[in-house]
Design an enzyme around this catalytic site. Structure first.
Site, PDB file in Angstrom:
ATOM      1  CD  GLU B  38      -2.497   0.930   2.910  1.00 36.51           C
ATOM      2  OE1 GLU B  38      -2.014   0.125   3.767  1.00 36.51           O
ATOM      3  OE2 GLU B  38      -3.516   1.603   3.134  1.00 36.51           O
ATOM      4  CE  LYS B 107      -7.142   0.507   3.823  1.00 35.35           C
ATOM      5  NZ  LYS B 107      -5.892   0.940   4.517  1.00 35.35           N
ATOM      6  CB  CYS B 140      -3.950  -2.312   4.455  1.00 34.21           C
ATOM      7  SG  CYS B 140      -2.975  -2.375   5.989  1.00 34.21           S
TER       8      CYS B 140
END
Lengths: 260, 260
Positions: B38, B107, B140
């Site tokens: 990321e 995300k 993540c």
């Protein structure tokens, strides 16, 4: 509250003796809630539907009466797995308390040969409001479907009572993930021993455990011995879904971004 | 196919140098798909929206061009995290291949102070059909929501490419559960090192890993060193959702029994 994991090694078909033996283990440890294995009274490897039918009983049958008697005598609660005879036969788990039977869960995700023997659970995942807190129930293989523990959490469960007969090695670690992602307690009560019947040789892994909403294993039993282990917990710890000032795990779910 | 995990230690704000350094790691190991962390090009701890804005770039910006050039030169693919400047700024990950940019994921579940800086992803979880197979992307903290990997699986992902900047210790074990429950590969590419800025001191745990649909860790990197590690895998292994003659994990989901 005090929660006790009851890890047993039932003898197949010896229903009365299995119940009495489990009760003798429970007698040794004072607790508010006892969680017992899946099918703790009958054993697991039914050779046929006829054999299962002969060992199944109604939700208010003799096992329920024995467990309720214990619950009344000790002012406590218990969750245990049994084969439920209803309009069909279910792999089920009951919650009993001082006033008797509170409710039944019917296993939604059947494992392996269970699909040949049991009807699939048809009432979703129940959460029972008790003076101890909100107790959700799922059984064994339900662990591999994240939807099981998630459903219970969304319905308000603070604790997942999880009667099991584990043969695969993955569940204990996976239940840590279930607790972390849902911020609930989970009490997996498994059996030990082996069954060599119905053309299958199964060994059950034991390793019963109680995991906290932070993913800590508060109690873990071994993989061979029977036993009854207790831990003191506060179910309200499961009401905290925030993990930092900016993240509330449940409020920040984003269902409109998910595919289901 | 050969999959490479690229574990880096970016220097905050040194975008050009971070990209060049990652490419130098990638040069050392031949692979068909590289998965990077990321925000591998910018670093993580933005002090302000202004600082983020200055380091964000369009999906077809300079980082995309550099990665696409590598992909063209090596006939390969790469997934990497970056700060995407669009109508708002997203914590994003791009997939590039020999012909350039293939797609972008934004995300969905922002972690901690990210909620102050980035807009929430608004395009769900994408699966990209490539000659290598079906590649899904999440970033993540998406790991803690089982819905993320489940959504990707239901959309056909064989592999989850998972750029990360992990600060909590739980993800590596949890991703084993994600792979077991979905029967997919997952490549978590994390960073190492620390950032002490913007009033926060963060240490990143490394431990990048590639996990198989059977929950086996095929590659694991350490928690301190940079590195690039490769494994040969067959993405078609992820098409097998049966775990015994009676259980197909996906077909036997029971959405009408779930609460969502």
């Amino acid at each position: 509250m005090k929660l006790a994991l009851v890890q047993t090694n039932p003898v197949f078909g010896e229903l009365r003796a299995n119940v009495e033996h489990a009760l003798s283990l429970m007698e040794r440890v004072a607790a508010d809630l006892y969680v017992l294995p899946e099918l703790f009274n009958t054993g697991y490897s039914f050779a046929s539907s006829e054999e299962l039918s002969a060992l199944a009983e109604p939700s208010a049958g003799q096992t329920s009466r024995a467990m309720s008697r214990f619950a009344r005598g000790h002012s406590c609660y218990a969750v245990y797995g049994f084969a439920e005879r209803a309009e069909r036969i279910y792999n089920a788990a009951a919650l009993v308390g001082p006033k008797g039977l509170i409710g039944v869960y019917r296993k939604v995700h059947l494992f392996d040969r269970e699909v040949l023997l049991f009807a699939k659970g048809n009432r979703g995942f129940p959460v029972f409001r008790t003076p101890l807190g909100n107790i959700g129930v799922m059984i064994c293989f339900d662990w591999i479907y994240p939807e099981s523990a998630r459903s219970l959490t969304l319905k308000g469960a603070q604790l997942i009572a999880h009667p099991s007969n584990l043969v695969l090695p993955y569940c204990p670690d996976a239940m840590v993930t279930r607790c972390l992602e849902n911020r609930v307690f989970a009490a997996t009560a498994d059996r030990v021993g082996a069954e060599d019947r119905a053309g299958a040789s199964l060994r059950f892994i034991g390793r019963s455990q109680l995991v906290s909403p932070r993913g800590e294993a508060l109690v873990r039993l071994g993989d061979v011995e029977e036993g009854c282990a207790v831990a003191e917990i506060s179910l309200s710890d499961a009401d905290v879904k925030t993990i930092n000032p900016h993240n509330d795990l449940l409020l920040q779910r984003r269902p409109n971004q998910y595919t289901s």
